[in-house]
Motif scaffolding. Structure first.
Motif, mmCIF file in Angstrom:
data_model
loop_
_atom_site.group_PDB
_atom_site.id
_atom_site.type_symbol
_atom_site.label_atom_id
_atom_site.label_comp_id
_atom_site.label_asym_id
_atom_site.label_seq_id
_atom_site.Cartn_x
_atom_site.Cartn_y
_atom_site.Cartn_z
ATOM 1 N N ASP A 58 21.430 82.386 21.192
ATOM 2 C CA ASP A 58 21.004 83.278 22.268
ATOM 3 C C ASP A 58 19.726 84.059 21.979
ATOM 4 O OD1 ASP A 58 23.308 82.537 23.729
ATOM 5 O OD2 ASP A 58 24.498 84.033 22.662
ATOM 6 N N THR A 59 18.894 83.574 21.085
ATOM 7 C CA THR A 59 17.644 84.295 20.812
ATOM 8 C C THR A 59 16.520 83.353 20.389
ATOM 9 O OG1 THR A 59 16.596 86.081 19.550
ATOM 10 C CG2 THR A 59 18.256 84.814 18.392
ATOM 11 N N ILE A 60 15.290 83.752 20.767
ATOM 12 C CA ILE A 60 14.115 83.000 20.329
ATOM 13 C C ILE A 60 13.280 83.835 19.354
ATOM 14 C CG2 ILE A 60 13.935 81.519 22.361
ATOM 15 C CD1 ILE A 60 11.879 83.478 23.514
ATOM 16 N N GLU A 61 13.867 84.925 18.872
ATOM 17 C CA GLU A 61 13.148 85.869 18.002
ATOM 18 C C GLU A 61 12.586 85.224 16.735
ATOM 19 O OE1 GLU A 61 13.374 89.810 18.290
ATOM 20 O OE2 GLU A 61 13.152 88.889 20.266
ATOM 21 N N GLY A 62 13.240 84.189 16.235
ATOM 22 C CA GLY A 62 12.795 83.593 14.972
ATOM 23 C C GLY A 62 11.757 82.494 15.146
ATOM 24 N N LEU A 63 11.486 82.121 16.400
ATOM 25 C CA LEU A 63 10.684 80.909 16.607
ATOM 26 C C LEU A 63 9.218 81.074 16.244
ATOM 27 C CD1 LEU A 63 12.286 79.436 19.845
ATOM 28 C CD2 LEU A 63 12.655 78.790 17.453
ATOM 29 N N GLU A 64 8.650 82.219 16.602
ATOM 30 C CA GLU A 64 7.229 82.407 16.334
ATOM 31 C C GLU A 64 6.953 82.281 14.834
ATOM 32 O OE1 GLU A 64 5.583 85.914 18.159
ATOM 33 O OE2 GLU A 64 3.718 85.644 17.028
ATOM 34 N N GLU A 65 7.761 82.987 14.054
ATOM 35 C CA GLU A 65 7.592 82.933 12.591
ATOM 36 C C GLU A 65 7.793 81.511 12.061
ATOM 37 O OE1 GLU A 65 9.976 85.750 10.231
ATOM 38 O OE2 GLU A 65 9.981 84.250 8.613
ATOM 39 N N GLY A 66 8.820 80.836 12.556
ATOM 40 C CA GLY A 66 9.111 79.475 12.097
ATOM 41 C C GLY A 66 7.983 78.503 12.438
ATOM 42 N N LEU A 67 7.457 78.626 13.667
ATOM 43 C CA LEU A 67 6.388 77.733 14.104
ATOM 44 C C LEU A 67 5.112 77.981 13.297
ATOM 45 C CD1 LEU A 67 6.998 77.933 17.966
ATOM 46 C CD2 LEU A 67 7.324 75.910 16.540
ATOM 47 N N LEU A 68 4.817 79.257 13.055
ATOM 48 C CA LEU A 68 3.626 79.608 12.263
ATOM 49 C C LEU A 68 3.726 79.072 10.843
ATOM 50 C CD1 LEU A 68 2.746 83.279 13.243
ATOM 51 C CD2 LEU A 68 1.226 81.283 13.278
ATOM 52 N N GLU A 69 4.904 79.244 10.258
ATOM 53 C CA GLU A 69 5.100 78.754 8.896
ATOM 54 C C GLU A 69 4.943 77.228 8.860
ATOM 55 O OE1 GLU A 69 5.324 80.700 6.370
ATOM 56 O OE2 GLU A 69 5.698 79.218 4.790
ATOM 57 N N GLY A 70 5.477 76.575 9.889
ATOM 58 C CA GLY A 70 5.350 75.123 9.986
ATOM 59 C C GLY A 70 3.891 74.698 9.990
ATOM 60 N N GLU A 71 3.087 75.413 10.788
ATOM 61 C CA GLU A 71 1.648 75.099 10.835
ATOM 62 C C GLU A 71 1.005 75.319 9.476
ATOM 63 O OE1 GLU A 71 -0.678 77.060 13.889
ATOM 64 O OE2 GLU A 71 0.874 76.516 15.353
ATOM 65 N N LYS A 72 1.422 76.413 8.843
ATOM 66 C CA LYS A 72 0.818 76.785 7.561
ATOM 67 C C LYS A 72 1.089 75.732 6.480
ATOM 68 C CE LYS A 72 1.731 80.587 4.935
ATOM 69 N NZ LYS A 72 2.384 81.914 4.840
ATOM 70 N N VAL A 73 2.340 75.257 6.427
ATOM 71 C CA VAL A 73 2.686 74.330 5.337
ATOM 72 C C VAL A 73 2.635 72.866 5.773
ATOM 73 C CG1 VAL A 73 4.106 76.071 4.183
ATOM 74 C CG2 VAL A 73 5.207 74.433 5.728
ATOM 75 N N GLY A 74 2.256 72.632 7.047
ATOM 76 C CA GLY A 74 2.154 71.263 7.534
ATOM 77 C C GLY A 74 3.507 70.603 7.705
ATOM 78 N N PHE A 75 4.345 71.236 8.534
ATOM 79 C CA PHE A 75 5.694 70.713 8.739
ATOM 80 C C PHE A 75 6.074 70.928 10.203
ATOM 81 C CE2 PHE A 75 10.321 71.025 8.751
ATOM 82 C CZ PHE A 75 10.663 69.885 8.039
ATOM 83 N N GLU A 76 6.695 69.924 10.817
ATOM 84 C CA GLU A 76 6.982 70.012 12.249
ATOM 85 C C GLU A 76 8.242 70.834 12.535
ATOM 86 O OE1 GLU A 76 7.168 66.267 14.324
ATOM 87 O OE2 GLU A 76 7.611 67.264 16.241
ATOM 88 N N VAL A 77 8.070 71.866 13.348
ATOM 89 C CA VAL A 77 9.182 72.723 13.748
ATOM 90 C C VAL A 77 9.303 72.663 15.266
ATOM 91 C CG1 VAL A 77 10.099 75.069 13.754
ATOM 92 C CG2 VAL A 77 8.791 74.252 11.774
ATOM 93 N N ILE A 78 10.482 72.336 15.743
ATOM 94 C CA ILE A 78 10.719 72.261 17.183
ATOM 95 C C ILE A 78 11.348 73.569 17.653
ATOM 96 C CG2 ILE A 78 12.092 71.088 18.965
ATOM 97 C CD1 ILE A 78 11.810 68.762 16.535
#
Ligand SMILES: [Zn+2]
Ligand SMILES: [Zn+2]
Length: 284
Positions: free
Chosen positions: A40-60
């Motif tokens: 029931d939350t999207i609060e963690g998505l921004e951080e997860g997506l940014l980290e994915g970009e940073k380390v070169g890993f796909e996050v949906i």
């Protein structure tokens, strides 16, 4: 091509790893992509997506919505959701507020039952994530009112017990609607928790949800038996539904369950991600 895990929780809901930590963990384990699907939350998505970009890993970007259902529970996964969509944000805000209101009510009921407990004490043991009944159980245990979590739920916290407060939930139809509105792909999570009586009852429920915009079924899940998997796969094939899978890993090893592999049996191909991506209403 590597493997994927399309059902994971972080500290934004009830997981133990932060979104960045789970992304790095998945990458280190050699996975190719993950979906973060907090309750029931999207609060963690921004951080997860940014980290994915940073380390070169796909996050949906994903979510897991708890919908109204009885007697079991119905969870709906949404994949590739647009995290900025106003309707999605409004609906989730409503759920978060309802959850925030619920916890002080549980504390109040416990006090009426003679338990010396404040909501602040519960907040403290929650450590800053979503507060839930396990945190109440923790305080009851620490204060010596119960001898274990099970007793805390049995005597006070479970549905029907004297300190239980009803949860606010959307119907499955409404949940599917706002996942779709946010350009997400709606998938029924772990169908075994619906407690259906056999294949045809499940099929009827599925078909009703498919009419409302459900697109897939989580076939692979650690708690599914081989028979469950066979049935859900068959259901997906018969009705042209997408097949997904995930471990529901919460960041702590429980009974040997780990990200990506479950209890050793899971190998989910990257094609699951491609199929989900292709099923979106608009391709941004
Ligand atoms: Zn679930
Ligand atoms: Zn879950």
């Amino acid at each position: 091509m590597g493997y994927v895990d399309l059902h994971l929780h972080t500290t934004a809901s009830d997981g133990a790893l932060t979104p960045s930590e789970i992304v790095r963990y998945a990458k280190n384990k050699g996975l190719q992509a993950i979906a973060i699907t907090d309750h029931d939350t999207i609060e963690g998505l921004e951080e997860g997506l940014l980290e994915g970009e940073k380390v070169g890993f796909e996050v949906i970007p994903g979510i897991e919505i708890s919908a109204e259902h009885s007697p079991g529970s119905m969870h709906l996964l949404g994949f590739f959701i647009d995290t900025h969509h106003p309707l999605l944000k409004e609906r989730l805000g409503y759920l978060q507020r309802a959850r925030a209101d619920r916890n002080p009510k549980i504390a109040e009921k416990l006090r009426q039952l003679g338990v010396d407990i404040t909501f602040e004490e519960v907040l403290k043991v929650s450590g800053g994530g979503q507060v839930g009944r396990p945190h109440f159980a923790q305080v009851l245990l620490e204060k010596g009112y119960v001898r274990g979590f099970q007793e805390a739920f049995e005597r006070f916290l479970k549905k029907g017990a004297p300190a239980y407060v009803e949860k606010v939930r959307f119907s499955a139809e409404e949940s599917i609607r706002f996942i779709n509105e946010a350009n997400g792909v709606a998938v029924l999570a772990h169908p075994n928790t619906l407690h259906m009586n056999g294949y045809s009852e499940l099929e009827n429920v599925m078909l009703r949800l498919v009419k409302k915009g459900l697109r897939g079924i989580e076939v692979y899940y650690p708690e599914h038996s081989a028979l469950d998997v066979a049935q859900y796969k068959n259901l997906a094939e018969r009705h042209g539904l997408l097949v997904t899978g995930g471990t529901d890993y919460h960041g702590i090893e429980m009974n040997g369950l780990d990200i990506g592999v479950g209890r050793g049996e899971m190998r989910l191909p990257y094609s699951m991600v491609e199929n989900l991506r292709g099923a979106r209403r608009f391709s941004p």
